[in-house]
Design a protein around this motif. Structure first.
Motif, PDB file in Angstrom:
ATOM      1  N   LEU A  36     -28.066   1.065  98.217  1.00  0.00           N
ATOM      2  CA  LEU A  36     -27.769   1.773  96.948  1.00  0.00           C
ATOM      3  C   LEU A  36     -27.392   0.686  95.816  1.00  0.00           C
ATOM      4  O   LEU A  36     -26.554  -0.487  96.227  1.00  0.00           O
ATOM      5  CB  LEU A  36     -26.487   2.606  97.222  1.00  0.00           C
ATOM      6  N   LEU A  37     -27.317   0.925  94.720  1.00  0.00           N
ATOM      7  CA  LEU A  37     -26.903   0.278  93.521  1.00  0.00           C
ATOM      8  C   LEU A  37     -25.674   1.044  92.709  1.00  0.00           C
ATOM      9  O   LEU A  37     -25.776   2.162  92.564  1.00  0.00           O
ATOM     10  CB  LEU A  37     -28.073  -0.241  92.602  1.00  0.00           C
ATOM     11  N   PHE A  38     -24.530   0.097  92.341  1.00  0.00           N
ATOM     12  CA  PHE A  38     -23.570   0.930  91.933  1.00  0.00           C
ATOM     13  C   PHE A  38     -23.930   1.466  90.414  1.00  0.00           C
ATOM     14  O   PHE A  38     -24.452   0.744  89.625  1.00  0.00           O
ATOM     15  CB  PHE A  38     -22.279   0.131  91.995  1.00  0.00           C
ATOM     16  N   MET A  39     -23.415   2.869  90.320  1.00  0.00           N
ATOM     17  CA  MET A  39     -23.446   3.080  88.826  1.00  0.00           C
ATOM     18  C   MET A  39     -22.113   3.528  88.097  1.00  0.00           C
ATOM     19  O   MET A  39     -21.802   2.947  87.086  1.00  0.00           O
ATOM     20  CB  MET A  39     -24.203   4.471  88.997  1.00  0.00           C
ATOM     21  N   ARG A  40     -21.233   4.024  88.998  1.00  0.00           N
ATOM     22  CA  ARG A  40     -20.047   4.709  88.484  1.00  0.00           C
ATOM     23  C   ARG A  40     -18.717   4.759  89.320  1.00  0.00           C
ATOM     24  O   ARG A  40     -19.094   5.153  90.606  1.00  0.00           O
ATOM     25  CB  ARG A  40     -20.105   6.015  87.562  1.00  0.00           C
ATOM     26  N   GLU A  41     -17.599   4.680  88.985  1.00  0.00           N
ATOM     27  CA  GLU A  41     -16.463   4.863  89.829  1.00  0.00           C
ATOM     28  C   GLU A  41     -15.362   5.595  89.177  1.00  0.00           C
ATOM     29  O   GLU A  41     -14.947   5.652  88.044  1.00  0.00           O
ATOM     30  CB  GLU A  41     -15.975   3.397  90.196  1.00  0.00           C
ATOM     31  N   TRP A  42     -14.881   6.554  89.906  1.00  0.00           N
ATOM     32  CA  TRP A  42     -13.499   7.169  89.455  1.00  0.00           C
ATOM     33  C   TRP A  42     -12.368   7.074  90.486  1.00  0.00           C
ATOM     34  O   TRP A  42     -12.695   7.157  91.792  1.00  0.00           O
ATOM     35  CB  TRP A  42     -13.556   8.695  89.512  1.00  0.00           C
ATOM     36  N   GLY A  43     -11.087   6.600  90.194  1.00  0.00           N
ATOM     37  CA  GLY A  43     -10.279   6.243  91.170  1.00  0.00           C
ATOM     38  C   GLY A  43     -10.319   5.013  91.629  1.00  0.00           C
ATOM     39  O   GLY A  43     -11.414   4.152  91.287  1.00  0.00           O
ATOM     40  N   LYS A  44      -9.631   4.583  92.706  1.00  0.00           N
ATOM     41  CA  LYS A  44      -9.490   3.118  93.229  1.00  0.00           C
ATOM     42  C   LYS A  44      -9.420   3.364  94.818  1.00  0.00           C
ATOM     43  O   LYS A  44      -8.713   3.909  95.220  1.00  0.00           O
ATOM     44  CB  LYS A  44      -8.461   2.307  92.700  1.00  0.00           C
ATOM     45  N   ILE A  45     -10.020   2.390  95.402  1.00  0.00           N
ATOM     46  CA  ILE A  45      -9.774   2.246  96.761  1.00  0.00           C
ATOM     47  C   ILE A  45      -9.871   0.712  97.327  1.00  0.00           C
ATOM     48  O   ILE A  45     -10.549  -0.150  96.656  1.00  0.00           O
ATOM     49  CB  ILE A  45     -10.577   3.104  97.892  1.00  0.00           C
ATOM     50  N   THR A  46      -8.765   0.328  98.019  1.00  0.00           N
ATOM     51  CA  THR A  46      -9.140  -1.198  98.797  1.00  0.00           C
ATOM     52  C   THR A  46     -10.310  -1.378  99.403  1.00  0.00           C
ATOM     53  O   THR A  46     -10.774  -0.652 100.096  1.00  0.00           O
ATOM     54  CB  THR A  46      -7.556  -1.514  99.260  1.00  0.00           C
ATOM     55  N   GLY A  47     -10.692  -2.982  99.431  1.00  0.00           N
ATOM     56  CA  GLY A  47     -11.572  -3.210 100.186  1.00  0.00           C
ATOM     57  C   GLY A  47     -12.964  -3.627  99.572  1.00  0.00           C
ATOM     58  O   GLY A  47     -13.415  -4.617  99.516  1.00  0.00           O
ATOM     59  N   PHE A  48     -13.320  -2.389  98.915  1.00  0.00           N
ATOM     60  CA  PHE A  48     -14.891  -2.649  98.027  1.00  0.00           C
ATOM     61  C   PHE A  48     -14.428  -3.552  96.932  1.00  0.00           C
ATOM     62  O   PHE A  48     -13.431  -3.362  96.108  1.00  0.00           O
ATOM     63  CB  PHE A  48     -15.307  -1.345  97.849  1.00  0.00           C
ATOM     64  N   LYS A  49     -15.360  -4.279  96.498  1.00  0.00           N
ATOM     65  CA  LYS A  49     -15.597  -4.853  95.295  1.00  0.00           C
ATOM     66  C   LYS A  49     -16.265  -4.305  94.195  1.00  0.00           C
ATOM     67  O   LYS A  49     -17.727  -4.409  94.375  1.00  0.00           O
ATOM     68  CB  LYS A  49     -15.865  -6.519  95.275  1.00  0.00           C
ATOM     69  N   ILE A  50     -15.901  -3.464  93.204  1.00  0.00           N
ATOM     70  CA  ILE A  50     -16.701  -2.876  92.227  1.00  0.00           C
ATOM     71  C   ILE A  50     -17.556  -3.845  91.470  1.00  0.00           C
ATOM     72  O   ILE A  50     -16.969  -4.601  90.446  1.00  0.00           O
ATOM     73  CB  ILE A  50     -15.792  -1.765  91.421  1.00  0.00           C
ATOM     74  N   PRO A  51     -18.663  -3.711  91.143  1.00  0.00           N
ATOM     75  CA  PRO A  51     -19.480  -4.557  90.268  1.00  0.00           C
ATOM     76  C   PRO A  51     -19.343  -4.302  88.785  1.00  0.00           C
ATOM     77  O   PRO A  51     -19.126  -3.363  88.607  1.00  0.00           O
ATOM     78  CB  PRO A  51     -21.019  -4.192  90.804  1.00  0.00           C
ATOM     79  N   GLN A  52     -19.474  -5.371  87.930  1.00  0.00           N
ATOM     80  CA  GLN A  52     -19.256  -5.230  86.849  1.00  0.00           C
ATOM     81  C   GLN A  52     -20.703  -4.730  86.074  1.00  0.00           C
ATOM     82  O   GLN A  52     -20.903  -3.813  85.039  1.00  0.00           O
ATOM     83  CB  GLN A  52     -18.861  -6.501  86.043  1.00  0.00           C
ATOM     84  N   ILE A  53     -21.784  -5.024  86.762  1.00  0.00           N
ATOM     85  CA  ILE A  53     -23.127  -4.626  86.415  1.00  0.00           C
ATOM     86  C   ILE A  53     -23.202  -3.236  86.912  1.00  0.00           C
ATOM     87  O   ILE A  53     -23.173  -3.174  88.154  1.00  0.00           O
ATOM     88  CB  ILE A  53     -24.207  -5.613  86.687  1.00  0.00           C
ATOM     89  N   LYS A  54     -23.761  -2.134  85.896  1.00  0.00           N
ATOM     90  CA  LYS A  54     -23.941  -0.999  86.540  1.00  0.00           C
ATOM     91  C   LYS A  54     -25.380  -0.718  86.530  1.00  0.00           C
ATOM     92  O   LYS A  54     -25.996  -0.938  85.411  1.00  0.00           O
ATOM     93  CB  LYS A  54     -23.407   0.144  85.562  1.00  0.00           C
ATOM     94  N   ALA A  55     -25.990  -0.027  87.464  1.00  0.00           N
ATOM     95  CA  ALA A  55     -27.539   0.645  87.403  1.00  0.00           C
ATOM     96  C   ALA A  55     -27.513   1.716  86.734  1.00  0.00           C
ATOM     97  O   ALA A  55     -26.456   2.514  86.449  1.00  0.00           O
ATOM     98  CB  ALA A  55     -27.845   0.671  89.052  1.00  0.00           C
TER      99      ALA A  55
END
Length: 239
Positions: free
Chosen positions: A91-110
């Motif tokens: 999977l390639l990241f597109m969007r996020e709502w909310g926050k959770i620890t551990g993952f590093k959300i990419p700045q570049i969005k597919a």
């Protein structure tokens, strides 16, 4: 480029019991950013039932520095080889709502190729223990809505004791998914999701919560006799 992966595999009962207490994926695995090990559940199933907690059916949600790191893990590590016998989607990241620890959300969005492309949604939540009964009251109707929705290709829930719950779903199109979220589906009681979100806003169920949306780029293996959940013409398009 960082990628995410979602894995489903059936494993021996003894290994599954061990996994309830410890994540079999070493945190120090080269190229691994974060992983969540969970036991699968059937969306909408009764709270007390054999389908609610499928201990030897395992769901792994992970983020990797790049696809090569994932390939190396599946090819060379003991538990990676077990995962390689199951099913997974990259999977390639597109969007996020909310926050959770551990993952590093990419700045570049597919982005999707077009409005008819399939999309994947993953939610992860750390529950407040005293809020679990209220969460189940509001959450099970939403589970049934997602499970039975005409726009859903595949869906399931998962759990990691003591307080992590998650959902995974593949949708035919992004529009059908967002219509469900906002209560505009052509389904019975279409506002089950939006009503649950209002209840969450009134009094949160979670310490942490996130909904992540992804573009699927490749799919491997088989799950319960099925494969190619995502139309093949939509895959292998990372840009």
């Amino acid at each position: 480029m960082t990628i995410f992966s979602y894995h489903l595999v059936k494993i021996p009962f003894a290994l599954a019991v061990k996994g309830v207490f410890t994540n079999p994926i070493d945190k120090k695995t080269k190229g691994l950013i974060h992983s969540e090990y969970m036991s699968a559940m059937t969306l909408g199933s009764p709270i007390i039932s054999t389908s609610r907690f499928l201990i030897n059916q395992v769901a792994i949600f992970a983020q990797w520095e790049n696809e090569e790191a994932l390939e190396n893990y599946l090819r060379n590590e003991k538990f990676g080889k077990i995962l390689n016998n199951g099913w997974h989607v990259r999977l390639l990241f597109m969007r996020e709502w909310g926050k959770i620890t551990g993952f590093k959300i990419p700045q570049i969005k597919a982005t999707l190729e077009n409005e008819s492309s399939a999309v994947v949604a993953v939610t992860v939540a750390r529950m407040k223990p005293l809020a679990i009964p209220r969460f189940l009251k509001w959450g099970r109707p939403v589970e049934k809505l997602v499970r039975d929705h005409q726009g859903t290709i595949f869906s399931l829930a998962s759990i990691k004791f003591p307080n992590t719950v998650s959902t995974f779903s593949i949708w035919k199109t992004e529009k059908e998914m967002t219509n469900m979220v906002h209560g505009h589906s052509n389904m019975p009681k279409p506002k089950r999701h939006s009503n649950a979100m209002k209840e969450r806003d009134r009094k949160d169920f979670h310490f942490e919560f996130t909904t992540l949306r992804f573009k699927p780029i490749s799919e491997f293996g088989m799950w319960k006799g099925q494969q190619n959940f995502i139309p093949t013409e939509q895959l292998n398009k990372p840009s």
